[in-house]
Write an enzyme that holds these catalytic residues in place. Structure first.
Site, mmCIF file in Angstrom:
data_model
loop_
_atom_site.group_PDB
_atom_site.id
_atom_site.type_symbol
_atom_site.label_atom_id
_atom_site.label_comp_id
_atom_site.label_asym_id
_atom_site.label_seq_id
_atom_site.Cartn_x
_atom_site.Cartn_y
_atom_site.Cartn_z
ATOM 1 N N ASP A 40 0.826 -1.230 0.000
ATOM 2 C CA ASP A 40 0.000 0.000 0.000
ATOM 3 C C ASP A 40 0.853 1.270 0.000
ATOM 4 O O ASP A 40 0.659 2.151 -0.838
ATOM 5 C CB ASP A 40 -1.060 -0.001 1.119
ATOM 6 N N GLY A 125 -4.322 -6.815 18.827
ATOM 7 C CA GLY A 125 -2.964 -7.287 18.543
ATOM 8 C C GLY A 125 -2.930 -8.520 17.661
ATOM 9 O O GLY A 125 -1.910 -9.195 17.556
ATOM 10 N N LEU A 128 -5.744 -7.676 12.927
ATOM 11 C CA LEU A 128 -7.042 -7.506 12.260
ATOM 12 C C LEU A 128 -7.465 -6.034 12.231
ATOM 13 O O LEU A 128 -8.621 -5.716 11.979
ATOM 14 C CB LEU A 128 -8.107 -8.348 12.967
ATOM 15 N N SER A 130 -7.755 -3.549 14.582
ATOM 16 C CA SER A 130 -8.708 -2.971 15.541
ATOM 17 C C SER A 130 -8.489 -1.461 15.636
ATOM 18 O O SER A 130 -9.437 -0.708 15.867
ATOM 19 C CB SER A 130 -8.551 -3.626 16.909
ATOM 20 N N GLU A 163 -2.609 7.447 12.926
ATOM 21 C CA GLU A 163 -1.568 6.425 13.144
ATOM 22 C C GLU A 163 -0.181 7.068 13.067
ATOM 23 O O GLU A 163 0.687 6.803 13.897
ATOM 24 C CB GLU A 163 -1.643 5.330 12.068
ATOM 25 N N ASP A 175 -5.655 -0.419 5.890
ATOM 26 C CA ASP A 175 -6.570 -0.821 6.960
ATOM 27 C C ASP A 175 -7.837 0.043 6.943
ATOM 28 O O ASP A 175 -8.955 -0.455 7.068
ATOM 29 C CB ASP A 175 -5.871 -0.714 8.323
HETATM 30 C C1 GLA Z 1 -0.268 -2.825 8.400
HETATM 31 C C2 GLA Z 1 -0.401 -1.377 7.930
HETATM 32 C C3 GLA Z 1 -0.949 -1.331 6.488
HETATM 33 C C4 GLA Z 1 -0.160 -2.231 5.555
HETATM 34 C C5 GLA Z 1 0.045 -3.612 6.166
HETATM 35 C C6 GLA Z 1 0.992 -4.470 5.379
HETATM 36 O O1 GLA Z 1 -1.513 -3.414 8.515
HETATM 37 O O2 GLA Z 1 -1.235 -0.659 8.791
HETATM 38 O O3 GLA Z 1 -0.971 -0.002 6.026
HETATM 39 O O4 GLA Z 1 1.067 -1.644 5.206
HETATM 40 O O5 GLA Z 1 0.546 -3.542 7.502
HETATM 41 O O6 GLA Z 1 0.496 -4.729 4.117
#
Ligand code: GLA
Length: 393
Positions: A40, A125, A128, A130, A163, A175
């Protein structure tokens, strides 16, 4: 898929705690990353899904500029004033909401505080997302409360900024986008350069196949804030910068590099940067192939790409761990399993297994007993169904 008992529980808790009913509520699901690992932020592609577990955020206006925010599962209350929204090490879960509030404040006027409460059913953790579910549910509910309308893609960016600036993880948008754009029985296909999002049929009649996922949480440490995630991202950027200098066409991100171009130049590159780039470039190719396989109803071929993805995590990106490797290796032996790989940042957390729903029970039993035999304790296994995205309730 909204879990009604969880919503009723948090609505009652809100009323008991604040002595009034909530005036706005929103729900946002977690996500599973199916193909396209660490692509991403390299402006590449990802196939993901919103899951059947999520977070509720309930709020009402406060009479002054103070905010009271309660994590219902922890019985903890964080308080802060809208005039000074800063991250704090104490009750760090509140940082995600503070970050979102700060982002909304740049899009509209926030004159008063809020009373808010959070409750969800995403295991923490486990990889997924959260935290994204918290950001997006807070963004939707608070946007509604303050009358600040933001486009879905901007909402995702507000979550991402929370984040970056309030949790210290330089994550991409995967995410947040997955939580917002999920659709029942569909995967979310995202181009992270253009932010074009498409829902791809995955299960049921339109997909011509029955499929779902099992998430196996290794319970191994999964902390992205400790720097490994940011370090991986920096290496990818270093690789893109090098390739921009030697290739004849513009390279803004690893997304612009083909597998052949990378192979031709790998020996001239820093070895670690070349390996990280191989993972990202390979993953982008696998996502595009995987999308075609789904359109052709070739779910088993799709599953093989998931196994390949995990191999690349082991060899190139080095973001797996022993427990995840064990789960993926074991899953190859279990009848009905079509593919498996780590999901999300890596370094622990969960592996995602592609399976026909009819084989879920036998596979769960087989994986549980293999894991207990090896590690002396169970891994947490859940059935994941691609589900609808976030919404105001
Ligand atoms: C985490 C990050 C995402 C992505 C994944 C790996 O979930 O929050 O932005 O980079 O790792 O694909």
């Amino acid at each position: 898929m909204i879990n009604k008992p969880v919503f009723e529980k948090v609505a009652k808790k809100f009323a008991d705690h604040f002595g009034k009913t909530h005036s706005v509520a929103a729900y946002a699901p977690g996500r599973v990353e199916v193909l396209g690992n660490h692509t991403d932020y390299n402006e590449g592609y990802v196939l993901s899904a919103a899951i059947n577990m999520g977070t509720f955020f309930l709020a009402a206006p406060s009479p002054d500029t103070k905010c009271r925010l309660v994590a219902a599962d922890r019985d903890e209350e964080a308080t802060f004033d809208i005039s000074s929204i800063t991250p704090s090490t104490d009750m760090s879960w509140a940082n995600y909401v503070k970050g979102v509030l700060s982002g909304l404040g740049k899009k509209g006027e926030i004159k008063n505080g809020f009373h808010g409460m959070i409750l969800g059913n995403i295991p923490l953790g486990a990889g997924l997302s959260s935290s994204a579910a918290l950001e997006i549910s807070a963004g939707l509910a608070l946007g509604e409360l303050y009358g600040i309308r933001v486009h879905k893609k901007n909402l995702a960016k507000i979550g991402q900024a929370a984040e970056h600036n309030f949790a210290g993880v330089k994550c991409g948008l995967l995410d947040q986008i997955s939580s917002i754009y999920g659709r029942k029985n569909h995967l979310v296909m995202t181009d992270f350069r253009t932010l074009d999002v498409e829902n791809v049929p995955f299960a049921g009649k339109k997909a011509g196949a029955e499929a779902c996922f099992l998430m196996c949480n290794s319970n191994a440490k999964h902390t992205l804030a400790d720097g490994v995630y940011n370090e991986r991202r920096a290496k990818c950027e270093e690789a893109a910068k090098f390739l921009a200098g030697v290739l004849k066409h513009p390279v803004k991100a690893l997304r612009d590099v083909s597998w052949e171009e990378l192979q031709q130049n790998a020996s001239k590159m820093d070895t670690v940067a070349a390996k990280r780039a191989a993972h990202v470039v390979g993953e982008c190719t696998r996502v595009l192939k995987g999308k075609d396989f789904l359109a052709q109803h070739k779910i088993e071929e799709f599953g093989k790409l998931m196994f390949e993805s995990h191999e690349s995590s082991i060899n190139n990106f080095e973001n797996s761990c022993e427990e995840l490797d064990f789960i993926v290796a074991e899953s190859r032996k279990i009848p009905g399993v079509m593919g498996a790989r780590l999901s999300g940042g890596g370094f622990g957390g969960s592996a995602v297994i592609l399976i026909n729903p009819r084989d879920v029970d036998t596979a769960t039993k087989a994986m549980s007993s293999a894991y207990i035999k090896k590690y002396g304790h169970a891994c947490d296994i859940r059935v994941i169904k691609p589900s609808a995205g976030a919404k105001v309730l």
